[in-house]
Design a protein around this motif. Structure first.
Motif, PDB file in Angstrom:
ATOM      1  N   ALA A 179      55.965  48.061  52.494  1.00 53.25           N
ATOM      2  CA  ALA A 179      54.928  47.615  51.920  1.00 53.25           C
ATOM      3  C   ALA A 179      53.878  46.712  52.756  1.00 53.25           C
ATOM      4  CB  ALA A 179      55.005  46.742  50.674  1.00 53.25           C
ATOM      5  N   LYS A 180      54.708  45.758  53.680  1.00 53.91           N
ATOM      6  CA  LYS A 180      53.880  45.085  54.483  1.00 53.91           C
ATOM      7  C   LYS A 180      53.530  45.980  56.164  1.00 53.91           C
ATOM      8  CE  LYS A 180      54.319  41.068  52.619  1.00 53.91           C
ATOM      9  NZ  LYS A 180      53.186  40.243  52.375  1.00 53.91           N
ATOM     10  N   ALA A 181      54.380  46.552  56.539  1.00 52.75           N
ATOM     11  CA  ALA A 181      53.999  47.436  57.772  1.00 52.75           C
ATOM     12  C   ALA A 181      53.387  48.637  57.708  1.00 52.75           C
ATOM     13  CB  ALA A 181      55.309  47.404  58.446  1.00 52.75           C
ATOM     14  N   LEU A 182      53.562  49.151  56.558  1.00 47.05           N
ATOM     15  CA  LEU A 182      52.869  50.502  56.269  1.00 47.05           C
ATOM     16  C   LEU A 182      51.794  50.694  55.347  1.00 47.05           C
ATOM     17  CD1 LEU A 182      52.896  53.616  56.997  1.00 47.05           C
ATOM     18  CD2 LEU A 182      54.632  54.127  55.361  1.00 47.05           C
ATOM     19  N   SER A 183      52.132  50.426  53.969  1.00 49.89           N
ATOM     20  CA  SER A 183      50.990  50.622  52.963  1.00 49.89           C
ATOM     21  C   SER A 183      51.508  49.778  51.863  1.00 49.89           C
ATOM     22  CB  SER A 183      50.399  51.654  52.641  1.00 49.89           C
ATOM     23  OG  SER A 183      49.679  51.882  51.524  1.00 49.89           O
ATOM     24  N   PRO A 184      51.036  49.010  51.174  1.00 58.27           N
ATOM     25  CA  PRO A 184      51.598  48.464  49.737  1.00 58.27           C
ATOM     26  C   PRO A 184      51.556  49.356  48.778  1.00 58.27           C
ATOM     27  CG  PRO A 184      49.455  47.389  50.459  1.00 58.27           C
ATOM     28  CD  PRO A 184      49.932  48.136  51.649  1.00 58.27           C
TER      29      PRO A 184
ATOM     30  N   THR B  75      60.541  62.181  56.726  1.00 54.17           N
ATOM     31  CA  THR B  75      60.077  63.009  57.977  1.00 54.17           C
ATOM     32  C   THR B  75      59.212  62.225  59.108  1.00 54.17           C
ATOM     33  OG1 THR B  75      60.173  64.877  56.314  1.00 54.17           O
ATOM     34  CG2 THR B  75      58.777  65.030  58.296  1.00 54.17           C
ATOM     35  N   PHE B  76      58.419  61.367  58.270  1.00 54.47           N
ATOM     36  CA  PHE B  76      57.397  60.555  59.101  1.00 54.47           C
ATOM     37  C   PHE B  76      58.182  59.838  60.215  1.00 54.47           C
ATOM     38  CE2 PHE B  76      55.083  56.561  59.839  1.00 54.47           C
ATOM     39  CZ  PHE B  76      53.826  57.038  60.020  1.00 54.47           C
ATOM     40  N   MET B  77      59.445  59.223  59.722  1.00 47.58           N
ATOM     41  CA  MET B  77      60.102  58.513  60.661  1.00 47.58           C
ATOM     42  C   MET B  77      60.949  59.367  61.546  1.00 47.58           C
ATOM     43  SD  MET B  77      61.656  55.643  57.777  1.00 47.58           S
ATOM     44  CE  MET B  77      62.336  54.614  59.119  1.00 47.58           C
ATOM     45  N   LYS B  78      61.600  60.528  61.184  1.00 44.19           N
ATOM     46  CA  LYS B  78      62.558  61.208  61.820  1.00 44.19           C
ATOM     47  C   LYS B  78      61.651  61.765  63.318  1.00 44.19           C
ATOM     48  CE  LYS B  78      65.327  65.301  61.236  1.00 44.19           C
ATOM     49  NZ  LYS B  78      65.961  66.421  60.475  1.00 44.19           N
ATOM     50  N   GLU B  79      60.404  62.012  62.968  1.00 48.26           N
ATOM     51  CA  GLU B  79      59.462  62.737  63.859  1.00 48.26           C
ATOM     52  C   GLU B  79      58.898  61.762  64.910  1.00 48.26           C
ATOM     53  OE1 GLU B  79      56.708  64.969  62.070  1.00 48.26           O
ATOM     54  OE2 GLU B  79      58.162  66.737  61.376  1.00 48.26           O
TER      55      GLU B  79
ATOM     56  N   ASP C 118      57.695  54.652  64.774  1.00 46.26           N
ATOM     57  CA  ASP C 118      57.768  53.558  65.606  1.00 46.26           C
ATOM     58  C   ASP C 118      56.364  53.658  66.429  1.00 46.26           C
ATOM     59  OD1 ASP C 118      60.574  53.361  65.480  1.00 46.26           O
ATOM     60  OD2 ASP C 118      61.257  54.895  66.915  1.00 46.26           O
ATOM     61  N   ARG C 119      55.594  54.701  66.457  1.00 47.70           N
ATOM     62  CA  ARG C 119      54.102  54.755  67.152  1.00 47.70           C
ATOM     63  C   ARG C 119      53.491  53.762  66.447  1.00 47.70           C
ATOM     64  NH1 ARG C 119      55.807  59.858  68.691  1.00 47.70           N
ATOM     65  NH2 ARG C 119      54.607  60.847  66.773  1.00 47.70           N
TER      66      ARG C 119
ATOM     67  N   ILE D 282      50.354  49.042  64.927  1.00 43.40           N
ATOM     68  CA  ILE D 282      49.884  47.797  64.122  1.00 43.40           C
ATOM     69  C   ILE D 282      50.198  46.383  64.524  1.00 43.40           C
ATOM     70  CG2 ILE D 282      49.785  49.408  62.108  1.00 43.40           C
ATOM     71  CD1 ILE D 282      52.205  47.739  61.039  1.00 43.40           C
ATOM     72  N   ARG D 283      51.288  46.295  65.319  1.00 44.72           N
ATOM     73  CA  ARG D 283      51.735  45.048  65.930  1.00 44.72           C
ATOM     74  C   ARG D 283      50.725  44.351  66.790  1.00 44.72           C
ATOM     75  NH1 ARG D 283      56.889  46.027  67.968  1.00 44.72           N
ATOM     76  NH2 ARG D 283      57.964  45.411  65.866  1.00 44.72           N
TER      77      ARG D 283
END
Length: 283
Positions: A127-132, A170-174, A178-179, A184-185
Motif C-alpha cells: 500500500a505504501k510503496a506501490l498503491s494504497p 508477475t510484476f515482481m518476477k519480471e 525492484d526498478r 520512488i525512493r
C-alpha cells in the motif's frame, strides 16, 4: 491482521503493543478477546524491560519505522527481544509497513530474518510503496502457524482478487518491482527534502521535527509550550486544510502534526507548506 489474531488465539491470550502505536492492531486483538498490555517506546523503539514485567505472550511492533514516533529499533535490541520471546515461547508480530521508503539509513535486518526459532510473524504491505488502492498485504508465518492457516483459510472469502495477486506476482518476477522501488525512493527522498526545506523557510524556529527520514510524512511539534492542538485543527479546517494529528490514531501522550508529502508533486510541496504556515503562525 484479523486472520493472524484468529490463528494466534489457539496458543496465546495476552497481547502487548507499543503505545503510542497502530490503533488498528489494538482494535483487532481486542475484538478477539485478548488481554492487552500497553508498552512504552523510547528512542530505540519498544521498551523491552517494560515488556518483561507483563504477562504478554505476543508483542506487536513496528521496529524499522515506529508508528508514529519514527524510532528505529537497533539490531542489539532486536536480538534481545527475540531471545526473550523465545524464552517464553512467545510470538513477535513484526509490522514492516514501509521499510522500502528509508532515505538516510542503511537497512537493518528484520527480526524475522534474525530469528532462528519459530517466534516471528512478518507483516508487509504494498500500500505504501506501490498503491494504497490495491490493498495487498502479506504475512510470513512460523512453520507451526502454517498448519493452522491451511485449516482456517477459506479461499472463497479472499479479499484480494486472484487477478490482482497474479499480476503483482508477475510484476515482481519480471523485475519491475525492484526498478519501481529504486525510482520512488529517489523521488520521495527529493520530496522529503523539499518539505524539510519548505518547513524551515516558512515556519522558522517555531517547530521541531520529531520524525523524519522514512515513510511518506514528516512529524513536527511546536517549540512554544501550552500549544492548543484543537484550535490548530479548527483554524486549519476554516482555511480548508486537512491536518492529521498523531494521537488520533495512536493513543498515548505523544502528539505531533503529521505532514504527508507522498500525494504531492514535487513542485506543489512548498505551496502546501506555505498555506499550512499561515495557520501555524496564527496560533
Amino acid at each position: 491482521m484479523e486472520l493472524l489474531a484468529k490463528l494466534a488465539k489457539y496458543r496465546y491470550g495476552h497481547f502487548a503493543q507499543e503505545i503510542p502505536g497502530y490503533h488498528i492492531a489494538h482494535k483487532v486483538f481486542d475484538s478477539y478477546g485478548y488481554n492487552i498490555e500497553a508498552i512504552g517506546v523510547d528512542k530505540n523503539g519498544l521498551m523491552i524491560e517494560e515488556l518483561k514485567k507483563t504477562k504478554a505472550q505476543i508483542v506487536y511492533i513496528t521496529p524499522t519505522h515506529q508508528y508514529p514516533t519514527g524510532a528505529t529499533m537497533p539490531i542489539a535490541n532486536r536480538l534481545k527481544l527475540i531471545d526473550y520471546m523465545r524464552s517464553i515461547n512467545g510470538l513477535i508480530i513484526e509490522d514492516d509497513y514501509d521499510s522500502e521508503l528509508a532515505y538516510n539509513n542503511r537497512p537493518i535486518p528484520s527480526l524475522q530474518g534474525l530469528d532462528r526459532g519459530d517466534n516471528v510473524v512478518y507483516l508487509g504491505t504494498f500500500a505504501k510503496a506501490l498503491s494504497p488502492s490495491i490493498r495487498v498485504g502479506y504475512m510470513v508465518v512460523p512453520s507451526w502457524m502454517m498448519k493452522l492457516y491451511k485449516e482456517s483459510y477459506d479461499a472463497h472469502f479472499a479479499r484480494v482478487s486472484l487477478t490482482t495477486q497474479l499480476t503483482l506476482a508477475t510484476f515482481m518476477k519480471e523485475g519491475h518491482w525492484d526498478r519501481h522501488i529504486r525510482r520512488i525512493r529517489t523521488l520521495n527522498k527529493k520530496k522529503h527534502q523539499a518539505m524539510k526545506e519548505a518547513l524551515k523557510k516558512h515556519l522558522g524556529k517555531s517547530f521541531t521535527i520529531v520524525a523524519q527520514g522514512a515513510g511518506l510524512a514528516i512529524l513536527i511539534v511546536p517549540t512554544k509550550k501550552d500549544f492548543d492542538w484543537k484550535r490548530l485543527q479548527t483554524l486549519a479546517e476554516n482555511a480548508h486544510i486537512k491536518i492529521y494529528l498523531a494521537k488520533e490514531r495512536s493513543g498515548g501522550e505523544f502528539e505531533a502534526v503529521r505532514l504527508g508529502f507522498g500525494g504531492f508533486r514535487l513542485e506543489e510541496i512548498e505551496v502546501a507548506v506555505e498555506a499550512f504556515a499561515d495557520v501555524w503562525k496564527s496560533m
